[in-house]
Design a protein around this motif. Structure first.
Motif, mmCIF file in Angstrom:
data_model
loop_
_atom_site.group_PDB
_atom_site.id
_atom_site.type_symbol
_atom_site.label_atom_id
_atom_site.label_comp_id
_atom_site.label_asym_id
_atom_site.label_seq_id
_atom_site.Cartn_x
_atom_site.Cartn_y
_atom_site.Cartn_z
ATOM 1 N N PHE A 141 -75.184 -41.480 -4.438
ATOM 2 C CA PHE A 141 -74.823 -42.857 -4.138
ATOM 3 C C PHE A 141 -75.937 -43.790 -4.596
ATOM 4 N N ASP A 142 -75.555 -44.944 -5.095
ATOM 5 C CA ASP A 142 -76.524 -45.944 -5.549
ATOM 6 C C ASP A 142 -76.769 -46.935 -4.409
ATOM 7 N N PHE A 143 -77.866 -46.761 -3.700
ATOM 8 C CA PHE A 143 -78.194 -47.602 -2.562
ATOM 9 C C PHE A 143 -78.750 -48.963 -2.983
ATOM 10 N N SER A 144 -79.048 -49.136 -4.270
ATOM 11 C CA SER A 144 -79.620 -50.397 -4.747
ATOM 12 C C SER A 144 -78.550 -51.455 -5.024
ATOM 13 N N VAL A 145 -77.299 -51.062 -5.001
ATOM 14 C CA VAL A 145 -76.193 -51.970 -5.327
ATOM 15 C C VAL A 145 -75.672 -52.630 -4.056
ATOM 16 N N PRO A 146 -75.566 -53.974 -4.013
ATOM 17 C CA PRO A 146 -74.931 -54.627 -2.859
ATOM 18 C C PRO A 146 -73.512 -54.086 -2.669
ATOM 19 N N THR A 147 -73.221 -53.642 -1.474
ATOM 20 C CA THR A 147 -71.992 -52.898 -1.194
ATOM 21 C C THR A 147 -71.216 -53.547 -0.056
ATOM 22 N N ALA A 148 -69.898 -53.546 -0.169
ATOM 23 C CA ALA A 148 -69.030 -54.010 0.916
ATOM 24 C C ALA A 148 -68.436 -52.782 1.597
ATOM 25 N N PHE A 149 -68.690 -52.648 2.891
ATOM 26 C CA PHE A 149 -68.183 -51.523 3.662
ATOM 27 C C PHE A 149 -66.991 -51.959 4.506
ATOM 28 N N VAL A 150 -65.960 -51.126 4.525
ATOM 29 C CA VAL A 150 -64.835 -51.312 5.447
ATOM 30 C C VAL A 150 -64.815 -50.100 6.370
ATOM 31 N N TRP A 151 -64.880 -50.371 7.667
ATOM 32 C CA TRP A 151 -64.930 -49.306 8.687
ATOM 33 C C TRP A 151 -63.914 -49.689 9.753
ATOM 34 N N GLU A 152 -62.656 -49.373 9.490
ATOM 35 C CA GLU A 152 -61.536 -49.865 10.311
ATOM 36 C C GLU A 152 -60.953 -48.746 11.167
ATOM 37 N N GLY A 153 -60.770 -49.048 12.449
ATOM 38 C CA GLY A 153 -60.075 -48.128 13.339
ATOM 39 C C GLY A 153 -60.829 -46.856 13.651
ATOM 40 N N VAL A 154 -62.166 -46.909 13.648
ATOM 41 C CA VAL A 154 -62.948 -45.678 13.810
ATOM 42 C C VAL A 154 -63.915 -45.738 14.988
ATOM 43 N N THR A 155 -64.645 -46.834 15.151
ATOM 44 C CA THR A 155 -65.773 -46.846 16.086
ATOM 45 C C THR A 155 -65.383 -46.480 17.508
ATOM 46 N N ASN A 156 -64.171 -46.822 17.932
ATOM 47 C CA ASN A 156 -63.764 -46.567 19.315
ATOM 48 C C ASN A 156 -63.576 -45.085 19.627
ATOM 49 N N TYR A 157 -63.606 -44.222 18.603
ATOM 50 C CA TYR A 157 -63.472 -42.780 18.813
ATOM 51 C C TYR A 157 -64.820 -42.048 18.763
ATOM 52 N N LEU A 158 -65.908 -42.776 18.536
ATOM 53 C CA LEU A 158 -67.194 -42.134 18.276
ATOM 54 C C LEU A 158 -68.118 -42.178 19.484
ATOM 55 N N THR A 159 -69.254 -41.518 19.334
ATOM 56 C CA THR A 159 -70.312 -41.586 20.333
ATOM 57 C C THR A 159 -71.299 -42.666 19.918
ATOM 58 N N ARG A 182 -79.563 -48.548 4.570
ATOM 59 C CA ARG A 182 -80.222 -48.089 3.345
ATOM 60 C C ARG A 182 -79.756 -48.855 2.113
ATOM 61 N N PHE A 183 -78.647 -49.567 2.213
ATOM 62 C CA PHE A 183 -78.104 -50.263 1.047
ATOM 63 C C PHE A 183 -78.780 -51.625 0.855
ATOM 64 N N ALA A 184 -78.599 -52.166 -0.320
ATOM 65 C CA ALA A 184 -79.329 -53.360 -0.738
ATOM 66 C C ALA A 184 -79.017 -54.566 0.147
ATOM 67 N N PRO A 185 -80.004 -55.455 0.333
ATOM 68 C CA PRO A 185 -79.728 -56.740 0.973
ATOM 69 C C PRO A 185 -78.580 -57.451 0.251
ATOM 70 N N PHE A 220 -67.765 -58.995 11.109
ATOM 71 C CA PHE A 220 -68.175 -59.138 9.704
ATOM 72 C C PHE A 220 -69.647 -59.494 9.690
ATOM 73 N N ALA A 221 -70.467 -58.674 9.023
ATOM 74 C CA ALA A 221 -71.917 -58.877 9.058
ATOM 75 C C ALA A 221 -72.523 -58.692 7.667
ATOM 76 N N ARG A 222 -73.665 -59.336 7.457
ATOM 77 C CA ARG A 222 -74.345 -59.306 6.164
ATOM 78 C C ARG A 222 -75.714 -58.646 6.317
ATOM 79 N N ARG A 223 -76.048 -57.812 5.359
ATOM 80 C CA ARG A 223 -77.353 -57.151 5.327
ATOM 81 C C ARG A 223 -78.411 -58.153 4.892
ATOM 82 N N LEU A 224 -79.440 -58.322 5.722
ATOM 83 C CA LEU A 224 -80.493 -59.290 5.460
ATOM 84 C C LEU A 224 -81.549 -58.715 4.527
ATOM 85 N N SER A 225 -82.371 -59.588 3.996
ATOM 86 C CA SER A 225 -83.483 -59.135 3.151
ATOM 87 C C SER A 225 -84.508 -58.393 4.008
ATOM 88 N N ASP A 226 -85.121 -57.403 3.435
ATOM 89 C CA ASP A 226 -86.133 -56.625 4.158
ATOM 90 C C ASP A 226 -87.382 -57.469 4.394
#
Length: 291
Positions: free
Chosen positions: A164-182, A195-198, A285-291
């Motif tokens: 995976f290229d962690f240097s590329v600004p990436t849009a993540f979709v994580w739908e219908g999952v968190t409520n089933y996790l720990t 780990r992904f780019a700001p 909806f959230a944005r990755r900030l600069s380090d």
């Protein structure tokens, strides 16, 4: 979690999207010509007949009695996430990653994603079933399907395996999952996203913690939690909305939007359908900030 139960949950959302697609072009919130492929024969017929107003009304009433608010929440949420994803792309995202993809078809149906790398990640059972239902169709080369058993492998390991290229600004979709996790799984996932780019963005759904603590406070809450527990899909995690900005800051993200079902239903449905239920379901909806 049973494989059959997981498929059934995903099929509900596919049914809702297929029913919405039978509306006229001027009235529907989106078009998903692939959703019907994931339905068993009975639901496929129901979706096809939904273009008939009388049948649609009966189907919607049945769904409402079974899962109050889920249908209107589901279709409005789909449109909202589509628009948030397009916003992330406008703001510089150069690849899309869909976590726990289920029967998501955004890589196929959204024109603004054509030609952009779309990475789908899901459990092997779900991924194999999905690809079997899409067999015979032309799958564009920009969509890649990766399989992961979270009991045996982490997202970090998957990323290393597939470079995976962690240097590329990436849009993540994580739908219908968190409520089933720990809580640990939630932390690990946001650690991976960090780990992904700001300039990367994450769109994710969650349930209000109160529905887990006091389900009677919400229309249909008690009935719903009993039903998902019976499917061995017990809900295990929620956020208190007021705590979400602080949580995200720990992982370098800034919260941009956080809407509950009543809010996004109002945005897209207006007076078309008024329905109570699922008010505890939210989209952030959230944005990755600069380090």
């Amino acid at each position: 979690m049973k494989e059959s139960a997981s498929s059934k949950t995903a099929q509900y959302m596919a049914l809702f999207r297929a029913m919405e697609t039978t509306r006229s072009k001027t009235k529907r919130l989106f078009t998903d010509k692939y959703a019907h492929l994931f339905l068993p024969p009975g639901l496929k017929v129901a979706a096809r007949l939904s273009h008939l107003r009388a049948f649609r009304k009966v189907a919607e009433n049945i769904i409402h009695k079974k899962i109050p608010g889920a249908y209107t929440s589901g279709i409005a949420r789909t449109r909202l996430i589509d628009e948030l994803l397009e916003e992330a792309v406008r703001k510089g995202a150069r690849q899309v990653m869909i976590l726990g993809a289920g029967f998501d078809t955004r890589g196929l149906r959204l024109p603004f994603l054509h030609g952009m790398p779309v990475i789908e990640i899901d459990h092997p059972n779900t991924a194999r079933y999905k690809l079997s239902r899409l067999s015979g169709l032309h799958i564009p080369r920009h969509i890649r399907y990766y399989q992961i058993d979270f009991n045996k492998q982490s997202l970090d390991q998957l990323g290393a395996q597939h470079h995976f290229d962690f240097s590329v600004p990436t849009a993540f979709v994580w739908e219908g999952v968190t409520n089933y996790l720990t809580a640990e799984a939630i932390d690990n996932t946001f650690g991976f996203l960090q780990r992904f780019a700001p300039g990367s963005h994450v769109i994710f759904t969650y349930v209000h913690q109160e529905v887990l603590d006091n389900p009677a406070a919400f229309t249909g809450g008690e009935k719903l939690l009993k039903e998902v527990a019976g499917l061995e899909e017990k809900w295990t995690f929620g956020f208190v909305p007021s705590s979400l900005p602080g949580f995200l800051q720990r992982y370098g993200f800034s919260l941009l939007k956080d809407l509950g079902a009543d809010e996004y239903r109002s945005l897209y449905l207006g007076g078309r359908e008024k329905e109570e239920g699922y008010e505890f379901y939210r989209v952030a909806f959230a944005r990755r900030l600069s380090d």
